[in-house]
Design an enzyme around this catalytic site. Structure first.
Site, short mmCIF file in Angstrom:
data_model
loop_
_atom_site.label_atom_id
_atom_site.label_comp_id
_atom_site.label_asym_id
_atom_site.label_seq_id
_atom_site.Cartn_x
_atom_site.Cartn_y
_atom_site.Cartn_z
N ARG A 223 -4.98 -2.29 8.76
CA ARG A 223 -6.11 -3.20 8.62
C ARG A 223 -5.76 -4.27 7.58
NH1 ARG A 223 -8.22 2.00 6.93
NH2 ARG A 223 -7.79 2.21 4.70
N LEU A 224 -6.62 -5.31 7.53
CA LEU A 224 -6.36 -6.43 6.62
C LEU A 224 -6.96 -6.22 5.23
CD1 LEU A 224 -6.69 -9.86 8.48
CD2 LEU A 224 -4.69 -8.93 7.30
N ARG B 207 -11.61 1.85 -9.45
CA ARG B 207 -10.73 3.02 -9.66
C ARG B 207 -10.90 3.54 -11.09
NH1 ARG B 207 -5.18 2.48 -6.21
NH2 ARG B 207 -6.20 1.93 -4.26
N TRP C 219 2.56 8.06 -2.23
CA TRP C 219 4.00 8.27 -2.49
C TRP C 219 4.16 9.21 -3.69
CZ3 TRP C 219 7.15 7.59 -6.70
CH2 TRP C 219 8.54 7.59 -6.47
N ARG D 168 2.09 -4.96 6.07
CA ARG D 168 1.36 -3.93 5.33
C ARG D 168 2.17 -2.64 5.33
NH1 ARG D 168 -4.90 -2.53 4.70
NH2 ARG D 168 -4.61 -0.75 3.30
N ARG E 57 -0.56 9.41 -9.77
CA ARG E 57 -0.62 8.19 -8.96
C ARG E 57 0.05 7.00 -9.64
NH1 ARG E 57 -4.06 7.35 -5.02
NH2 ARG E 57 -4.45 5.26 -5.79
N ASN F 5 -10.50 -2.65 -6.29
CA ASN F 5 -9.69 -1.81 -7.18
C ASN F 5 -10.30 -1.63 -8.58
OD1 ASN F 5 -6.44 -2.90 -5.87
ND2 ASN F 5 -7.76 -1.23 -5.23
N ASP G 257 0.84 -1.21 0.00
CA ASP G 257 0.00 0.00 0.00
C ASP G 257 0.87 1.26 0.00
OD1 ASP G 257 -2.33 1.43 -0.03
OD2 ASP G 257 -2.73 1.23 2.12
N GLY G 258 0.27 2.35 -0.48
CA GLY G 258 0.94 3.66 -0.40
C GLY G 258 1.53 4.16 -1.70
N ASN G 259 1.28 3.45 -2.81
CA ASN G 259 1.84 3.90 -4.10
C ASN G 259 1.31 5.28 -4.49
OD1 ASN G 259 3.01 1.40 -4.30
ND2 ASN G 259 1.66 0.63 -5.90
C1 FPP Z 1 -1.88 0.19 -3.35
O1 FPP Z 1 -1.47 1.50 -3.46
C2 FPP Z 1 -1.34 -0.62 -4.45
C3 FPP Z 1 -2.09 -1.13 -5.46
C4 FPP Z 1 -3.53 -0.95 -5.57
C5 FPP Z 1 -1.47 -1.89 -6.56
C6 FPP Z 1 -0.20 -2.63 -6.27
C7 FPP Z 1 0.50 -2.81 -7.56
C8 FPP Z 1 1.83 -2.75 -7.76
C9 FPP Z 1 2.79 -2.65 -6.67
C10 FPP Z 1 2.44 -2.77 -9.13
C11 FPP Z 1 2.03 -3.85 -10.07
C12 FPP Z 1 2.11 -5.24 -9.55
C13 FPP Z 1 2.89 -6.21 -10.04
C14 FPP Z 1 2.74 -7.59 -9.49
C15 FPP Z 1 3.89 -5.99 -11.08
P1 FPP Z 1 -2.58 2.64 -3.52
O2 FPP Z 1 -2.72 3.07 -4.93
O3 FPP Z 1 -3.83 2.16 -2.86
O4 FPP Z 1 -1.89 3.74 -2.67
P2 FPP Z 1 -2.61 4.87 -1.81
O5 FPP Z 1 -3.29 4.18 -0.66
O6 FPP Z 1 -1.46 5.71 -1.39
O7 FPP Z 1 -3.56 5.57 -2.73
#
Ligand code: FPP
Length: 238
Positions: free
Chosen positions: A188-189, A65, A19, A182, A27, A62, A14-16
């Site tokens: 949370r889960l 989104r 970040w 996490r 995003r 997801n 989480d956190g992409n």
């Molecule tokens: C949560 O961050 C992450 C995701 C919904 C996707 C995870 C995917 C990857 C790491 C890349 C692709 C995967 C592979 C296997 C190559 P968020 O977008 O919910 O972050 P936020 O909570 O900060 O908005």
């Protein structure tokens, strides 16, 4: 660090998005960096001797989104599969997937099926990707499959126990989760491996997934080893 007494680690990446936003980026830039973290962490886990690694890559929620973000995530998945197929084989990593895979776009699904087939039986480590996954959905689908067999008369409802039910989940023979990590501050889960993580230790870190590295992974493992796992029992005395 060599891993002992820890078979299965599952990670909520989480956190992409946060970040990226914190750096004034879109995003999806966070997802791109996140995909690099996946490569790094998978290599590290294999070298450390872990047997089972499960990554929450895309939840059923997801799908809601923006289309652009969903498409980008599916593209990143496809890219990962194309690029990593040979590396997975070289390192003896078997790829598996859990979730409602029928919802994935054709290209991602067929690549996934191909890499699962070509890595099937490799016994260095099993990397499981949770895709279009939710723990409740997985449990409902397993219940439906068992109910169908019972209705057909090929399964005695009294034969359904913990072991049979657990084996009917998407994870099949994968052992229970020992440690859930996490990233990204939330605690949370989020519908992840609800059955399989029943006795897992839960480790939360503020580090966002794009910044998560081998040293963070090792810190989580060291924390895990400091925990006493009793599985609902009391500690042995004497
Ligand atoms: C949560 O961050 C992450 C995701 C919904 C996707 C995870 C995917 C990857 C790491 C890349 C692709 C995967 C592979 C296997 C190559 P968020 O977008 O919910 O972050 P936020 O909570 O900060 O908005």
């Amino acid at each position: 660090m060599k891993i002992t007494h820890l078979r299965h680690v599952a990670i909520i990446m989480d956190g992409n998005g946060r970040w990226a936003q914190a750096r004034g980026l879109a995003r999806v830039a966070g997802h791109h960096r996140g995909a690099e973290t996946v490569r790094r962490v998978v290599t590290h886990c294999r070298e450390a001797g872990l047997h089972y690694l499960t990554l929450y890559a895309f939840s059923t929620e997801n799908w809601a989104r923006p289309t652009f973000e969903v498409n980008e995530l599916m593209e990143l998945l496809a890219e990962f599969l194309v690029e990593q197929e040979d590396r997975l084989k070289e390192h003896g990593i078997e790829l598996a997937a859990i979730g409602d895979l029928g919802r994935l776009p054709n290209r991602a699904r067929s690549l996934l099926e191909r890499v699962m087939k070509t890595t099937s039986g490799l016994d260095g480590m099993r990397l499981t990707l949770a895709l279009s996954y939710s723990g409740r959905d997985e449990i409902v689908r397993a219940a439906r499959r068992l109910a169908r067999r019972a209705a057909e008369g090929t399964l005695d409802p009294d034969a359904i126990d913990d072991r049979l039910f657990g084996g009917s989940l998407d994870t099949g023979d994968t052992p229970p989760v020992d440690l859930v990590i996490r990233t990204g501050s939330e605690r949370r889960l989020s519908n992840f491996l609800l059955w399989q993580a029943a006795y897992a230790e839960l480790y939360f870190t503020d580090r966002a997934w794009p910044d998560f590295g081998p040293e963070d992974f090792d810190r989580a493992v060291a924390w895990y080893h400091s925990r006493k796992r009793t599985f609902g029992l009391v500690e042995a005395v004497g």
